[in-house]
Design an enzyme around this catalytic site. Sequence first.
Site, PDB file in Angstrom:
ATOM      1  N   THR A 174       0.853  -1.182   0.000  1.00  9.58           N
ATOM      2  CA  THR A 174       0.000   0.000   0.000  1.00  9.58           C
ATOM      3  C   THR A 174       0.896   1.241   0.000  1.00  9.58           C
ATOM      4  O   THR A 174       1.977   1.243   0.613  1.00  9.58           O
ATOM      5  CB  THR A 174      -0.939   0.024   1.219  1.00  9.58           C
ATOM      6  OG1 THR A 174      -0.169   0.081   2.421  1.00  9.58           O
ATOM      7  CG2 THR A 174      -1.858  -1.184   1.238  1.00  9.58           C
ATOM      8  N   GLY A 175       0.448   2.283  -0.679  1.00 10.42           N
ATOM      9  CA  GLY A 175       1.304   3.471  -0.798  1.00 10.42           C
ATOM     10  C   GLY A 175       2.566   3.131  -1.581  1.00 10.42           C
ATOM     11  O   GLY A 175       3.670   3.496  -1.183  1.00 10.42           O
ATOM     12  N   GLY A 176       2.388   2.470  -2.716  1.00  8.02           N
ATOM     13  CA  GLY A 176       3.547   2.002  -3.492  1.00  8.02           C
ATOM     14  C   GLY A 176       3.933   2.909  -4.632  1.00  8.02           C
ATOM     15  O   GLY A 176       4.699   2.509  -5.514  1.00  8.02           O
TER      16      GLY A 176
ATOM     17  N   TYR B  22       1.227  11.742  15.275  1.00  6.63           N
ATOM     18  CA  TYR B  22       1.931  10.859  14.330  1.00  6.63           C
ATOM     19  C   TYR B  22       2.682   9.773  15.092  1.00  6.63           C
ATOM     20  O   TYR B  22       2.586   8.583  14.764  1.00  6.63           O
ATOM     21  CB  TYR B  22       2.897  11.690  13.476  1.00  6.63           C
ATOM     22  CG  TYR B  22       3.758  10.859  12.540  1.00  6.63           C
ATOM     23  CD1 TYR B  22       3.183  10.106  11.518  1.00  6.63           C
ATOM     24  CD2 TYR B  22       5.148  10.823  12.681  1.00  6.63           C
ATOM     25  CE1 TYR B  22       3.971   9.338  10.663  1.00  6.63           C
ATOM     26  CE2 TYR B  22       5.930  10.064  11.837  1.00  6.63           C
ATOM     27  CZ  TYR B  22       5.341   9.319  10.830  1.00  6.63           C
ATOM     28  OH  TYR B  22       6.122   8.548   9.987  1.00  6.63           O
TER      29      TYR B  22
ATOM     30  N   GLY C  46       8.346   7.215  -2.675  1.00 12.64           N
ATOM     31  CA  GLY C  46       9.138   7.023  -1.463  1.00 12.64           C
ATOM     32  C   GLY C  46       9.486   5.568  -1.174  1.00 12.64           C
ATOM     33  O   GLY C  46       9.896   4.809  -2.059  1.00 12.64           O
ATOM     34  N   ILE C  47       9.311   5.191   0.091  1.00 12.41           N
ATOM     35  CA  ILE C  47       9.703   3.851   0.547  1.00 12.41           C
ATOM     36  C   ILE C  47       8.876   2.768  -0.152  1.00 12.41           C
ATOM     37  O   ILE C  47       9.399   1.712  -0.515  1.00 12.41           O
ATOM     38  CB  ILE C  47       9.538   3.760   2.086  1.00 12.41           C
ATOM     39  CG1 ILE C  47      10.537   4.699   2.778  1.00 12.41           C
ATOM     40  CG2 ILE C  47       9.712   2.327   2.571  1.00 12.41           C
ATOM     41  CD1 ILE C  47      10.268   4.921   4.272  1.00 12.41           C
ATOM     42  N   GLY C  48       7.586   3.023  -0.338  1.00  9.28           N
ATOM     43  CA  GLY C  48       6.721   2.021  -0.982  1.00  9.28           C
ATOM     44  C   GLY C  48       7.159   1.725  -2.405  1.00  9.28           C
ATOM     45  O   GLY C  48       7.243   0.555  -2.813  1.00  9.28           O
TER      46      GLY C  48
HETATM   47  N1  LIG Z   1      10.374   8.996   5.157  1.00 11.38           N
HETATM   48  C1  LIG Z   1      10.661   8.805   6.429  1.00 11.38           C
HETATM   49  O1  LIG Z   1      11.568   9.414   6.999  1.00 11.38           O
HETATM   50  C2  LIG Z   1       9.871   7.789   7.235  1.00 11.38           C
HETATM   51  C3  LIG Z   1      10.377   7.401   8.479  1.00 11.38           C
HETATM   52  C4  LIG Z   1       9.664   6.478   9.239  1.00 11.38           C
HETATM   53  C5  LIG Z   1       8.469   5.957   8.758  1.00 11.38           C
HETATM   54  N2  LIG Z   1       7.991   6.365   7.562  1.00 11.38           N
HETATM   55  C6  LIG Z   1       6.712   5.792   7.100  1.00 11.38           C
HETATM   56  O2  LIG Z   1       6.910   5.161   5.859  1.00 11.38           O
HETATM   57  C7  LIG Z   1       5.701   5.221   5.095  1.00 11.38           C
HETATM   58  C8  LIG Z   1       6.011   5.798   3.722  1.00 11.38           C
HETATM   59  O3  LIG Z   1       6.610   7.058   3.912  1.00 11.38           O
HETATM   60  P1  LIG Z   1       7.313   7.865   2.729  1.00 11.38           P
HETATM   61  O4  LIG Z   1       8.220   8.834   3.369  1.00 11.38           O
HETATM   62  O5  LIG Z   1       7.800   6.923   1.691  1.00 11.38           O
HETATM   63  O6  LIG Z   1       6.023   8.670   2.189  1.00 11.38           O
HETATM   64  P2  LIG Z   1       5.722   9.385   0.779  1.00 11.38           P
HETATM   65  O7  LIG Z   1       6.975   9.682   0.063  1.00 11.38           O
HETATM   66  O8  LIG Z   1       4.806  10.511   1.135  1.00 11.38           O
HETATM   67  O9  LIG Z   1       4.883   8.265   0.024  1.00 11.38           O
HETATM   68  C9  LIG Z   1       3.673   7.862   0.595  1.00 11.38           C
HETATM   69  C10 LIG Z   1       2.974   6.868  -0.304  1.00 11.38           C
HETATM   70  O10 LIG Z   1       1.775   6.451   0.354  1.00 11.38           O
HETATM   71  C11 LIG Z   1       0.640   6.803  -0.450  1.00 11.38           C
HETATM   72  N3  LIG Z   1      -0.464   7.135   0.449  1.00 11.38           N
HETATM   73  C12 LIG Z   1      -0.538   8.139   1.362  1.00 11.38           C
HETATM   74  N4  LIG Z   1      -1.728   8.127   1.969  1.00 11.38           N
HETATM   75  C13 LIG Z   1      -2.419   7.090   1.437  1.00 11.38           C
HETATM   76  C14 LIG Z   1      -3.714   6.581   1.626  1.00 11.38           C
HETATM   77  N5  LIG Z   1      -4.564   7.146   2.483  1.00 11.38           N
HETATM   78  N6  LIG Z   1      -4.091   5.500   0.926  1.00 11.38           N
HETATM   79  C15 LIG Z   1      -3.253   4.922   0.037  1.00 11.38           C
HETATM   80  N7  LIG Z   1      -2.024   5.368  -0.205  1.00 11.38           N
HETATM   81  C16 LIG Z   1      -1.614   6.444   0.478  1.00 11.38           C
HETATM   82  C17 LIG Z   1       1.141   7.945  -1.326  1.00 11.38           C
HETATM   83  O11 LIG Z   1       0.375   8.077  -2.518  1.00 11.38           O
HETATM   84  P3  LIG Z   1      -0.945   9.040  -2.577  1.00 11.38           P
HETATM   85  O12 LIG Z   1      -0.564  10.315  -1.865  1.00 11.38           O
HETATM   86  O13 LIG Z   1      -1.230   9.198  -4.016  1.00 11.38           O
HETATM   87  O14 LIG Z   1      -2.004   8.297  -1.851  1.00 11.38           O
HETATM   88  C18 LIG Z   1       2.543   7.456  -1.629  1.00 11.38           C
HETATM   89  O15 LIG Z   1       2.510   6.414  -2.570  1.00 11.38           O
HETATM   90  C19 LIG Z   1       4.721   6.040   5.928  1.00 11.38           C
HETATM   91  O16 LIG Z   1       3.873   5.173   6.657  1.00 11.38           O
HETATM   92  C20 LIG Z   1       5.632   6.809   6.861  1.00 11.38           C
HETATM   93  O17 LIG Z   1       4.972   7.170   8.053  1.00 11.38           O
HETATM   94  C21 LIG Z   1       8.661   7.263   6.779  1.00 11.38           C
END
Ligand SMILES: NC(=O)c1ccc[n+]([C@@H]2O[C@H](COP(=O)([O-])OP(=O)(O)OC[C@H]3O[C@@H](n4cnc5c(N)ncnc54)[C@H](OP(=O)(O)O)[C@@H]3O)[C@@H](O)[C@H]2O)c1
Length: 252
Positions: free
Chosen positions: A15-17, A153, A20-22
Site C-alpha cells: 500500500t502506498g507504493g 503521528y 518514497g519507501i513504498g
Molecule cells: N520517510 C521517512 O523518513 C519515514 C520514516 C519512518 C516511517 N515512515 C513511514 O513510511 C511510510 C512511507 O513514507 P514515505 O516517506 O515513503 O512517504 P511518501 O513519500 O509521502 O509516500 C507515501 C505513499 O503512500 C501513499 N499514500 C498516502 N496516503 C495514502 C492513503 N490514504 N491511501 C493509500 N495510499 C496512500 C502515497 O500516494 P498518494 O498520496 O497518491 O495516496 C505514496 O505512494 C509512511 O507510513 C511513513 O509514516 C517514513
Amino acid sequence: MATSQKLTGKIALITGGTAGIGLATAQRFVAEGAYVFITGRRQAELDAAVQQLGNQAFGVQGDVSSLADLDRVMATIKEQKGRLDVVFANAGIAEFLPVDAITEDHYDRQFDINVKGIVFTVQKALPLLPNGAAIIVMSSIVGSKGFGGDSIYSATKAAIRSLARTWTSDLKARKIRVNAISPGPIETPGLNSLAGTPEQAAQFKAQMVRGVPLGRLGEADEIAKAVVFLASNDSSYVTGAELFVDGGMAQV
Ligand SMILES: NC(=O)c1ccc[n+]([C@@H]2O[C@H](COP(=O)([O-])OP(=O)(O)OC[C@H]3O[C@@H](n4cnc5c(N)ncnc54)[C@H](OP(=O)(O)O)[C@@H]3O)[C@@H](O)[C@H]2O)c1
C-alpha cells in the site's frame, strides 16, 4: 540492482507504493522475482509507478482509510492471482503539531490512514493469505521517541508496533509472520513535504542528521532491502519483532 531472487513466485501487496519507501520496495520486490500490486490515492502517480515497475506490477487506485477501496483492492488481487504471500502495509502520512495546537481533523486524518488503514488492509487481506505468509507493517522510530511536535503521528506509529505483537499471536496457528519495520529519517517526497520551503526542508533535515550516528539520512532502498528480508524466507524465525533501520538514531 544486484538481486538473488529471494521472492521468486511470491505475490505481494504494497500500500502506498507510488512514491518514497513504498515505490523503492516495489522496485526491489520485482527485482527479487515477486509480482507486486501497489496502491495509492493519486491515479497519475499510480500509472507512472506501474509504468516504471513494468509487467510484474499492477496498480489499484485506493485510499487505505476507505474500507470500500480496500475491498476493491482485495477483489482485484483475488480475481487476478487468487492469493497473496506478502502484505507490506506501508501507506501513511505525517503531520506535525504541538499538543496545544492539535485539532480533531489532525487527529482523525492520521489515525484513519495510519492505524485504521493498516488494521483493515491486514484484516481484508487475511482470506487471501496462505499459511506461512508474511505481513510487514510500517511503524517508525518516532513510536519509541518523543522528539516534540509530532505526538499524534508518533502515537499512530506506536499503535502499529503494538498491532504487530498481538497479530503475531492471533495468526500463529496459520504460521503467518507479522513484523514491524521502523525507519529513521529517510529521503522521500513525504519527508521533504514536512517542512515548507526547500530551504526549510534542508534545515529540518540537517537538524535530524545531527541525531543520526551514521551521520546521514537513509535512502528508501535501504528500507526496501530490510523489507525484502522480512518478506523472504531469510527471516523464517522472525515474528512479532520491530526492525529498526535508522542509522542508529533511536538506539543511542
Ligand atoms: N520517510 C521517512 O523518513 C519515514 C520514516 C519512518 C516511517 N515512515 C513511514 O513510511 C511510510 C512511507 O513514507 P514515505 O516517506 O515513503 O512517504 P511518501 O513519500 O509521502 O509516500 C507515501 C505513499 O503512500 C501513499 N499514500 C498516502 N496516503 C495514502 C492513503 N490514504 N491511501 C493509500 N495510499 C496512500 C502515497 O500516494 P498518494 O498520496 O497518491 O495516496 C505514496 O505512494 C509512511 O507510513 C511513513 O509514516 C517514513
